[in-house]
Write a protein that holds these residues in place. Structure first.
Motif, PDB file in Angstrom:
ATOM      1  N   THR A 129      18.231 -14.597 -24.303  1.00  0.00           N
ATOM      2  CA  THR A 129      17.674 -15.403 -23.217  1.00  0.00           C
ATOM      3  C   THR A 129      18.617 -15.378 -22.022  1.00  0.00           C
ATOM      4  OG1 THR A 129      16.788 -16.906 -24.901  1.00  0.00           O
ATOM      5  CG2 THR A 129      16.660 -17.633 -22.616  1.00  0.00           C
ATOM      6  N   LEU A 130      18.075 -15.130 -20.851  1.00  0.00           N
ATOM      7  CA  LEU A 130      18.868 -15.174 -19.629  1.00  0.00           C
ATOM      8  C   LEU A 130      18.688 -16.528 -18.968  1.00  0.00           C
ATOM      9  CD1 LEU A 130      20.648 -13.518 -17.596  1.00  0.00           C
ATOM     10  CD2 LEU A 130      18.522 -13.041 -16.357  1.00  0.00           C
ATOM     11  N   TRP A 131      19.794 -17.218 -18.744  1.00  0.00           N
ATOM     12  CA  TRP A 131      19.780 -18.503 -18.040  1.00  0.00           C
ATOM     13  C   TRP A 131      20.100 -18.257 -16.571  1.00  0.00           C
ATOM     14  CZ3 TRP A 131      21.918 -23.383 -20.911  1.00  0.00           C
ATOM     15  CH2 TRP A 131      21.355 -23.454 -22.195  1.00  0.00           C
ATOM     16  N   THR A 173       9.905 -11.411 -18.239  1.00  0.00           N
ATOM     17  CA  THR A 173       9.305 -11.943 -17.023  1.00  0.00           C
ATOM     18  C   THR A 173      10.171 -11.533 -15.846  1.00  0.00           C
ATOM     19  OG1 THR A 173       8.459 -13.872 -18.225  1.00  0.00           O
ATOM     20  CG2 THR A 173       8.541 -14.026 -15.817  1.00  0.00           C
ATOM     21  N   SER A 174       9.570 -10.934 -14.839  1.00  0.00           N
ATOM     22  CA  SER A 174      10.353 -10.432 -13.701  1.00  0.00           C
ATOM     23  C   SER A 174      10.861 -11.567 -12.814  1.00  0.00           C
ATOM     24  CB  SER A 174       9.507  -9.476 -12.859  1.00  0.00           C
ATOM     25  OG  SER A 174       9.188  -8.314 -13.598  1.00  0.00           O
ATOM     26  N   LEU A 175      12.026 -11.336 -12.212  1.00  0.00           N
ATOM     27  CA  LEU A 175      12.619 -12.271 -11.269  1.00  0.00           C
ATOM     28  C   LEU A 175      12.116 -11.993  -9.858  1.00  0.00           C
ATOM     29  CD1 LEU A 175      16.285 -12.001 -12.577  1.00  0.00           C
ATOM     30  CD2 LEU A 175      14.785 -13.970 -12.871  1.00  0.00           C
ATOM     31  N   THR A 210      16.810 -21.984 -15.435  1.00  0.00           N
ATOM     32  CA  THR A 210      15.551 -21.320 -15.740  1.00  0.00           C
ATOM     33  C   THR A 210      15.841 -20.305 -16.836  1.00  0.00           C
ATOM     34  OG1 THR A 210      14.746 -21.550 -13.463  1.00  0.00           O
ATOM     35  CG2 THR A 210      13.686 -19.875 -14.841  1.00  0.00           C
ATOM     36  N   LYS A 211      15.079 -20.346 -17.916  1.00  0.00           N
ATOM     37  CA  LYS A 211      15.337 -19.487 -19.063  1.00  0.00           C
ATOM     38  C   LYS A 211      14.273 -18.398 -19.165  1.00  0.00           C
ATOM     39  CE  LYS A 211      17.370 -23.424 -21.496  1.00  0.00           C
ATOM     40  NZ  LYS A 211      17.329 -24.287 -22.716  1.00  0.00           N
ATOM     41  N   ILE A 212      14.756 -17.162 -19.258  1.00  0.00           N
ATOM     42  CA  ILE A 212      13.855 -16.015 -19.314  1.00  0.00           C
ATOM     43  C   ILE A 212      14.187 -15.186 -20.548  1.00  0.00           C
ATOM     44  CG2 ILE A 212      13.129 -13.899 -18.143  1.00  0.00           C
ATOM     45  CD1 ILE A 212      13.814 -15.257 -15.509  1.00  0.00           C
ATOM     46  N   ASP A 213      13.189 -14.872 -21.339  1.00  0.00           N
ATOM     47  CA  ASP A 213      13.400 -14.056 -22.537  1.00  0.00           C
ATOM     48  C   ASP A 213      13.714 -12.612 -22.159  1.00  0.00           C
ATOM     49  OD1 ASP A 213      13.108 -15.973 -24.580  1.00  0.00           O
ATOM     50  OD2 ASP A 213      10.924 -15.882 -24.419  1.00  0.00           O
ATOM     51  N   VAL A 214      14.573 -12.011 -22.959  1.00  0.00           N
ATOM     52  CA  VAL A 214      15.028 -10.641 -22.732  1.00  0.00           C
ATOM     53  C   VAL A 214      14.600  -9.778 -23.913  1.00  0.00           C
ATOM     54  CG1 VAL A 214      17.053  -9.182 -22.316  1.00  0.00           C
ATOM     55  CG2 VAL A 214      17.027 -11.542 -21.463  1.00  0.00           C
ATOM     56  N   ALA A 251      23.272 -15.766  -7.141  1.00  0.00           N
ATOM     57  CA  ALA A 251      21.986 -16.090  -7.775  1.00  0.00           C
ATOM     58  C   ALA A 251      21.529 -15.012  -8.747  1.00  0.00           C
ATOM     59  CB  ALA A 251      20.917 -16.321  -6.704  1.00  0.00           C
ATOM     60  N   ALA A 252      22.038 -13.790  -8.581  1.00  0.00           N
ATOM     61  CA  ALA A 252      21.664 -12.692  -9.469  1.00  0.00           C
ATOM     62  C   ALA A 252      22.436 -12.721 -10.786  1.00  0.00           C
ATOM     63  CB  ALA A 252      21.905 -11.353  -8.769  1.00  0.00           C
ATOM     64  N   PHE A 253      23.457 -13.550 -10.854  1.00  0.00           N
ATOM     65  CA  PHE A 253      24.291 -13.643 -12.058  1.00  0.00           C
ATOM     66  C   PHE A 253      23.762 -14.762 -12.952  1.00  0.00           C
ATOM     67  CE2 PHE A 253      26.751 -11.331  -9.126  1.00  0.00           C
ATOM     68  CZ  PHE A 253      27.790 -10.675  -9.789  1.00  0.00           C
ATOM     69  N   GLY A 254      23.615 -14.489 -14.225  1.00  0.00           N
ATOM     70  CA  GLY A 254      23.127 -15.487 -15.155  1.00  0.00           C
ATOM     71  C   GLY A 254      23.928 -15.489 -16.442  1.00  0.00           C
ATOM     72  N   MET A 255      23.630 -16.427 -17.294  1.00  0.00           N
ATOM     73  CA  MET A 255      24.281 -16.504 -18.602  1.00  0.00           C
ATOM     74  C   MET A 255      23.335 -15.944 -19.657  1.00  0.00           C
ATOM     75  SD  MET A 255      26.161 -19.699 -20.486  1.00  0.00           S
ATOM     76  CE  MET A 255      24.673 -20.679 -20.767  1.00  0.00           C
ATOM     77  N   LEU A 256      23.825 -14.988 -20.413  1.00  0.00           N
ATOM     78  CA  LEU A 256      23.025 -14.376 -21.474  1.00  0.00           C
ATOM     79  C   LEU A 256      23.325 -15.087 -22.797  1.00  0.00           C
ATOM     80  CD1 LEU A 256      21.039 -12.074 -22.162  1.00  0.00           C
ATOM     81  CD2 LEU A 256      23.034 -10.689 -22.770  1.00  0.00           C
ATOM     82  N   MET A 257      22.294 -15.706 -23.369  1.00  0.00           N
ATOM     83  CA  MET A 257      22.416 -16.379 -24.657  1.00  0.00           C
ATOM     84  C   MET A 257      21.972 -15.416 -25.752  1.00  0.00           C
ATOM     85  SD  MET A 257      23.428 -19.563 -24.077  1.00  0.00           S
ATOM     86  CE  MET A 257      22.838 -20.545 -25.454  1.00  0.00           C
TER      87      MET A 257
END
Length: 267
Positions: A114-116, A150-152, A126-130, A64-70
């Motif tokens: 963006t972190l997916w 935005t914090s996880l 869930t998309k979070i701006d970086v 769950a801590a791994f995401g896709m960085l766009m």
């Protein structure tokens, strides 16, 4: 692996994509009929989708801590989208490869990161701006540390244990990643520290199947989920396949952020 670019071919030289397999098979059969040796078959990906695991299995919590960085950028009027893997090591902090944010020339500008998170199937993301400015980066070790706008939730989407150690020769590994910018997967089958390659201080060889888009994934030891490396590249020829990572202890020795999060002394 180079970062996965949607406008550029995501395959390595000589690599055949899954949808091309049937064509390679037919060509190979025709070659046999003509008395010629066939071209090699497509490489079969050796990873599983995280969605195939039960929600209560430990691997799901770690993954769950791994995401896709766009990575969205432009050069003139041409827009680009690149994809890498990134890992949340704190509620507001992620790590990935330095080369994922490198640009082809000075005229290319990164516009948005963006972190997916939770991208395990077509219905969940869930998309979070970086923030664009890294808090740490090192080209030689190929890592960059970024902050989220935005914090996880630390109980659900941050790596449960940020602990670094040296990899053991031949030990089994885990590689959670977004191969080719697709849904989250894990490589476990034949995923080990390579013992038949020369190891140098700043490079760890492994046999974990990865492709473009896998860059930036932390490499974990299967036995205790300790961090043993940061995946950065792989060979273009898959016979035998070998991937390369920055060793965990090299990262720890260089990074004040990782030292603080792990509370490990640098030796």
């Amino acid at each position: 692996d180079s970062k996965n670019l949607s406008e550029k071919p995501s395959t390595f030289a000589g690599e055949v994509q899954p949808h091309e397999t049937i064509h390679v098979v037919l060509r190979s059969l025709a070659s046999f009929a003509e008395g010629r040796m066939p071209s090699r078959l497509a490489r079969t990906d050796q990873f599983e989708r995280i969605a195939e695991y039960r929600a209560d299995e430990p691997i799901r919590r770690t993954a769950a801590a791994f995401g896709m960085l766009m990575i969205e950028s432009h050069r003139g009027t041409t827009e680009w989208t690149a994809r890498c893997t990134a890992v949340a090591i704190a509620p507001d902090t992620i790590i990935t490869n330095f080369h994922c944010l490198s640009v082809s020339d000075t005229s290319e500008i990164i516009d948005r990161l963006t972190l997916w998170i939770d991208y395990v199937d077509a219905h969940n993301v869930t998309k979070i701006d970086v923030n664009l400015t890294p808090i740490e980066k090192d080209q030689a070790l190929d890592y960059v540390i970024l902050t989220l706008k935005t914090s996880l939730n630390p109980a659900t989407h941050v790596l449960p244990s940020v602990r670094f150690r040296a990899a053991l020769p031949g030990e089994s590994l885990l590689l959670v990643h977004h191969s080719r910018g697709e849904v989250k997967s894990v490589t476990r089958y034949r995923c080990r520290v390579a013992t038949d390659r020369d190891h140098v201080k700043d490079r760890l060889a492994h046999s974990c199947d990865a492709t473009s888009g896998s860059s930036g994934a932390l490499v974990l030891a299967e036995r205790d989920h300790a961090i043993v490396g940061l995946h950065r590249s792989s060979t273009k020829d898959d016979r035998p396949y070998v991937g390369y990572a920055t060793p965990a202890m090299a990262l720890l020795a260089k990074s004040p952020t990782l030292q603080a999060l792990s509370r490990q002394a640098v030796r």
